[in-house]
Design a protein around this motif. Sequence first.
Motif, PDB file in Angstrom:
ATOM      1  N   LEU A 129      94.148 -46.736   2.051  1.00  0.00           N
ATOM      2  CA  LEU A 129      95.387 -47.480   1.879  1.00  0.00           C
ATOM      3  C   LEU A 129      96.238 -47.306   3.136  1.00  0.00           C
ATOM      4  O   LEU A 129      95.932 -46.488   3.998  1.00  0.00           O
ATOM      5  N   ILE A 130      97.302 -48.078   3.236  1.00  0.00           N
ATOM      6  CA  ILE A 130      98.249 -47.889   4.326  1.00  0.00           C
ATOM      7  C   ILE A 130      99.677 -47.882   3.796  1.00  0.00           C
ATOM      8  O   ILE A 130     100.004 -48.547   2.814  1.00  0.00           O
ATOM      9  N   PHE A 131     100.520 -47.090   4.468  1.00  0.00           N
ATOM     10  CA  PHE A 131     101.968 -47.239   4.356  1.00  0.00           C
ATOM     11  C   PHE A 131     102.382 -47.919   5.657  1.00  0.00           C
ATOM     12  O   PHE A 131     102.252 -47.331   6.735  1.00  0.00           O
ATOM     13  N   PRO A 132     102.830 -49.169   5.612  1.00  0.00           N
ATOM     14  CA  PRO A 132     102.890 -49.990   6.825  1.00  0.00           C
ATOM     15  C   PRO A 132     104.077 -49.776   7.746  1.00  0.00           C
ATOM     16  O   PRO A 132     104.112 -50.354   8.829  1.00  0.00           O
ATOM     17  N   LEU A 133     105.044 -48.972   7.350  1.00  0.00           N
ATOM     18  CA  LEU A 133     106.159 -48.712   8.258  1.00  0.00           C
ATOM     19  C   LEU A 133     105.619 -48.043   9.517  1.00  0.00           C
ATOM     20  O   LEU A 133     104.907 -47.035   9.446  1.00  0.00           O
ATOM     21  N   ASN A 155     105.980 -53.825  11.921  1.00  0.00           N
ATOM     22  CA  ASN A 155     105.246 -54.620  10.940  1.00  0.00           C
ATOM     23  C   ASN A 155     106.141 -55.369   9.956  1.00  0.00           C
ATOM     24  O   ASN A 155     105.695 -55.766   8.879  1.00  0.00           O
ATOM     25  N   VAL A 156     107.398 -55.557  10.334  1.00  0.00           N
ATOM     26  CA  VAL A 156     108.347 -56.189   9.408  1.00  0.00           C
ATOM     27  C   VAL A 156     107.940 -57.615   9.060  1.00  0.00           C
ATOM     28  O   VAL A 156     108.111 -58.066   7.924  1.00  0.00           O
ATOM     29  N   ILE A 157     107.388 -58.336  10.035  1.00  0.00           N
ATOM     30  CA  ILE A 157     107.025 -59.734   9.780  1.00  0.00           C
ATOM     31  C   ILE A 157     106.032 -59.847   8.621  1.00  0.00           C
ATOM     32  O   ILE A 157     106.040 -60.829   7.873  1.00  0.00           O
ATOM     33  N   ARG A 158     105.197 -58.834   8.428  1.00  0.00           N
ATOM     34  CA  ARG A 158     104.182 -58.857   7.375  1.00  0.00           C
ATOM     35  C   ARG A 158     104.628 -58.132   6.107  1.00  0.00           C
ATOM     36  O   ARG A 158     104.406 -58.605   4.994  1.00  0.00           O
ATOM     37  N   GLY A 247      96.479 -68.187   8.358  1.00  0.00           N
ATOM     38  CA  GLY A 247      96.750 -67.940   6.942  1.00  0.00           C
ATOM     39  C   GLY A 247      97.790 -66.855   6.765  1.00  0.00           C
ATOM     40  O   GLY A 247      97.745 -66.082   5.811  1.00  0.00           O
ATOM     41  N   ASP A 248      98.763 -66.799   7.675  1.00  0.00           N
ATOM     42  CA  ASP A 248      99.838 -65.800   7.680  1.00  0.00           C
ATOM     43  C   ASP A 248      99.298 -64.377   7.729  1.00  0.00           C
ATOM     44  O   ASP A 248      99.805 -63.472   7.055  1.00  0.00           O
ATOM     45  N   ALA A 249      98.278 -64.171   8.552  1.00  0.00           N
ATOM     46  CA  ALA A 249      97.688 -62.836   8.697  1.00  0.00           C
ATOM     47  C   ALA A 249      98.360 -62.031   9.807  1.00  0.00           C
ATOM     48  O   ALA A 249      97.845 -60.981  10.199  1.00  0.00           O
ATOM     49  N   ILE A 250      99.490 -62.484  10.319  1.00  0.00           N
ATOM     50  CA  ILE A 250     100.157 -61.797  11.424  1.00  0.00           C
ATOM     51  C   ILE A 250     100.774 -60.491  10.927  1.00  0.00           C
ATOM     52  O   ILE A 250     101.591 -60.477  10.009  1.00  0.00           O
ATOM     53  N   ALA A 251     100.394 -59.391  11.564  1.00  0.00           N
ATOM     54  CA  ALA A 251     101.007 -58.096  11.279  1.00  0.00           C
ATOM     55  C   ALA A 251     102.098 -57.778  12.292  1.00  0.00           C
ATOM     56  O   ALA A 251     103.070 -57.095  11.973  1.00  0.00           O
ATOM     57  N   ALA A 252     101.932 -58.247  13.525  1.00  0.00           N
ATOM     58  CA  ALA A 252     102.937 -58.015  14.564  1.00  0.00           C
ATOM     59  C   ALA A 252     102.947 -59.197  15.517  1.00  0.00           C
ATOM     60  O   ALA A 252     101.899 -59.778  15.823  1.00  0.00           O
ATOM     61  N   PHE A 253     104.130 -59.531  15.989  1.00  0.00           N
ATOM     62  CA  PHE A 253     104.299 -60.599  16.976  1.00  0.00           C
ATOM     63  C   PHE A 253     105.471 -60.189  17.856  1.00  0.00           C
ATOM     64  O   PHE A 253     106.637 -60.323  17.476  1.00  0.00           O
ATOM     65  N   GLU A 254     105.159 -59.641  19.032  1.00  0.00           N
ATOM     66  CA  GLU A 254     106.162 -59.011  19.890  1.00  0.00           C
ATOM     67  C   GLU A 254     106.377 -59.827  21.164  1.00  0.00           C
ATOM     68  O   GLU A 254     105.412 -60.231  21.820  1.00  0.00           O
ATOM     69  N   LEU A 255     107.638 -60.043  21.497  1.00  0.00           N
ATOM     70  CA  LEU A 255     108.012 -60.719  22.732  1.00  0.00           C
ATOM     71  C   LEU A 255     108.355 -59.679  23.787  1.00  0.00           C
ATOM     72  O   LEU A 255     109.090 -58.719  23.508  1.00  0.00           O
ATOM     73  N   ILE A 256     107.800 -59.823  24.991  1.00  0.00           N
ATOM     74  CA  ILE A 256     108.035 -58.865  26.078  1.00  0.00           C
ATOM     75  C   ILE A 256     108.335 -59.645  27.354  1.00  0.00           C
ATOM     76  O   ILE A 256     107.562 -60.523  27.743  1.00  0.00           O
ATOM     77  N   CYS A 257     109.445 -59.325  28.005  1.00  0.00           N
ATOM     78  CA  CYS A 257     109.752 -60.005  29.266  1.00  0.00           C
ATOM     79  C   CYS A 257     108.879 -59.438  30.387  1.00  0.00           C
ATOM     80  O   CYS A 257     108.354 -58.325  30.301  1.00  0.00           O
ATOM     81  N   GLY A 258     108.731 -60.199  31.443  1.00  0.00           N
ATOM     82  CA  GLY A 258     107.881 -59.783  32.546  1.00  0.00           C
ATOM     83  C   GLY A 258     108.337 -58.488  33.199  1.00  0.00           C
ATOM     84  O   GLY A 258     107.515 -57.646  33.581  1.00  0.00           O
ATOM     85  N   PHE A 259     109.644 -58.300  33.327  1.00  0.00           N
ATOM     86  CA  PHE A 259     110.165 -57.073  33.931  1.00  0.00           C
ATOM     87  C   PHE A 259     109.765 -55.852  33.105  1.00  0.00           C
ATOM     88  O   PHE A 259     109.362 -54.809  33.653  1.00  0.00           O
ATOM     89  N   ALA A 260     109.857 -55.958  31.773  1.00  0.00           N
ATOM     90  CA  ALA A 260     109.481 -54.837  30.907  1.00  0.00           C
ATOM     91  C   ALA A 260     108.003 -54.503  31.066  1.00  0.00           C
ATOM     92  O   ALA A 260     107.618 -53.329  31.152  1.00  0.00           O
ATOM     93  N   HIS A 261     107.181 -55.525  31.108  1.00  0.00           N
ATOM     94  CA  HIS A 261     105.741 -55.319  31.300  1.00  0.00           C
ATOM     95  C   HIS A 261     105.460 -54.658  32.645  1.00  0.00           C
ATOM     96  O   HIS A 261     104.732 -53.658  32.738  1.00  0.00           O
ATOM     97  N   ASP A 262     106.046 -55.192  33.711  1.00  0.00           N
ATOM     98  CA  ASP A 262     105.727 -54.722  35.060  1.00  0.00           C
ATOM     99  C   ASP A 262     106.126 -53.270  35.260  1.00  0.00           C
ATOM    100  O   ASP A 262     105.359 -52.469  35.823  1.00  0.00           O
ATOM    101  N   MET A 263     107.325 -52.908  34.819  1.00  0.00           N
ATOM    102  CA  MET A 263     107.775 -51.533  35.062  1.00  0.00           C
ATOM    103  C   MET A 263     106.988 -50.543  34.214  1.00  0.00           C
ATOM    104  O   MET A 263     106.722 -49.414  34.646  1.00  0.00           O
ATOM    105  N   THR A 264     106.585 -50.950  33.006  1.00  0.00           N
ATOM    106  CA  THR A 264     105.834 -50.040  32.142  1.00  0.00           C
ATOM    107  C   THR A 264     104.454 -49.762  32.731  1.00  0.00           C
ATOM    108  O   THR A 264     104.001 -48.614  32.786  1.00  0.00           O
ATOM    109  N   VAL A 265     103.780 -50.801  33.186  1.00  0.00           N
ATOM    110  CA  VAL A 265     102.470 -50.618  33.811  1.00  0.00           C
ATOM    111  C   VAL A 265     102.588 -49.805  35.098  1.00  0.00           C
ATOM    112  O   VAL A 265     101.726 -48.980  35.423  1.00  0.00           O
ATOM    113  N   ALA A 266     103.707 -49.992  35.818  1.00  0.00           N
ATOM    114  CA  ALA A 266     103.885 -49.291  37.096  1.00  0.00           C
ATOM    115  C   ALA A 266     104.195 -47.808  36.907  1.00  0.00           C
ATOM    116  O   ALA A 266     103.734 -46.969  37.688  1.00  0.00           O
ATOM    117  N   HIS A 267     104.979 -47.484  35.880  1.00  0.00           N
ATOM    118  CA  HIS A 267     105.498 -46.117  35.771  1.00  0.00           C
ATOM    119  C   HIS A 267     104.700 -45.210  34.838  1.00  0.00           C
ATOM    120  O   HIS A 267     104.722 -43.992  35.019  1.00  0.00           O
TER     121      HIS A 267
END
Length: 471
Positions: A129-133, A155-158, A247-267
Amino acid sequence: MHILPASAIKELQDALGPKGWSMEADILATHNAEARGKFAGDAGMVLYPANTDEVAKCVAICATHGIAIVPQGGNTGRCGGAVANAAEVILNLKRMNRIIDIDARDFTATVEAGAILQTLQEAALDRDLIFPLSLGSEGTCQIGGNLATNAGGLNVIRYGNTRDLVLGLEVVLPDGSVWNGLSKLRKDNTGYDLRDLFIGAEGTLGIITKASLKLFPKPRHVATAWVAVPGPNAALDLLALARRESGDAIAAFELICGFAHDMTVAHLPGLSAPLAAPSDWYVMIELTSSRPKDDLNEVLSDLLEAALEAGLASDAALAQSEAQRANLWAIREGIPEAQGFEGGSIKHDVSVPVSRVPELLVRGMAAAGDLIPGIRPCPFGHVGDGNIHFNFTQPVEMEKQAFLDCWETLNRLIHDIVADLGGSISAEHGIGKLKLDELARYASPEKMKLLRVIKDAIDPDGMLNPGKIVK
């Protein structure tokens, strides 16, 4: 030095025994610290009750002596909701950490409030089983704190917020009496829903000691992708397409700006960019299913192909292994840590109707740029439920403290826009001390009156977590 009455200290010590309290400076320092460093607590005593009866005794003793109590879980909150002053005591539930029951027929878990979220997740997985929080702090945060702040997460969307995962509660009230609402019922229309009064109340109405929580079947299939999108509007169109085609199987759908992506991969060490070409915006999609024969990789692959053909995406990477999936999640979850490498950051935990997220971002980034030229917007978050962590990083040439001194002014700009769009100034982190004045500013007079009436009715002497949510 503590300023608590000696007689009260003695009564609390006697009620809890030698393992149930501390007044040692080093231990108090950890409890008086606040996650973001914006507040400093000054409590001279922390209590560690071992069961509900001991919590009730502590509350009754403190009520008799007029001592306010600040309930505290894992102390991972972001709004200063667990900060205590020298005239107050901290009541920490870490000793009350049992997983009392996992019921695979009821699909429920009954737990003590001090249970660590990750411990509950693992106990549920052991029963298929899962506790989805799911939160970034799940290895240290406690269930009681999750309930007290109505935590959101990934996982709020689901599955919904914490409130949507709760069936029943046991709560110690401000006079030391105990309300036993620890029900597993999924339907109960016998009067006001008392349970919901305490969820999200940040310990201002009662101290949650146990909870009955919903569990769900463990997903048998997971498919995860990282997608470059033209912008937030395309991200919303992709979300709608994904909901329909999966069929509404989405558990997560996250938006990330390019700056957030770039600095995270860099650091952050060990991370790699999922796509070869850079993009100003990305989304991360995860589909899950507990059905035995679903091929979610095929579903997600077809979905991404349709998105590319429709111009909703310019590139995409579908995780082909657990290691690749872990890399995608590490990028998403590493953004807050990576921001620290770029200097000061001013953060907003806000929500608007999903359809208005693009307008929030356009207006908010423009207003912030006009206020502080060179500011680096770093928005990311749960676009599927309208919750954006609308963060901003200091300009490269600006001094950190000068930037942080703009916190209140930038808050006002962003919160005014959020309010104009029918949104909330606190999506999932609560009010605490940080947003006390902001709540009073943006909530209607009728809402503030009702909040005050409820507080005065249940805690007329203001003994539980004073100065949080309402003054």
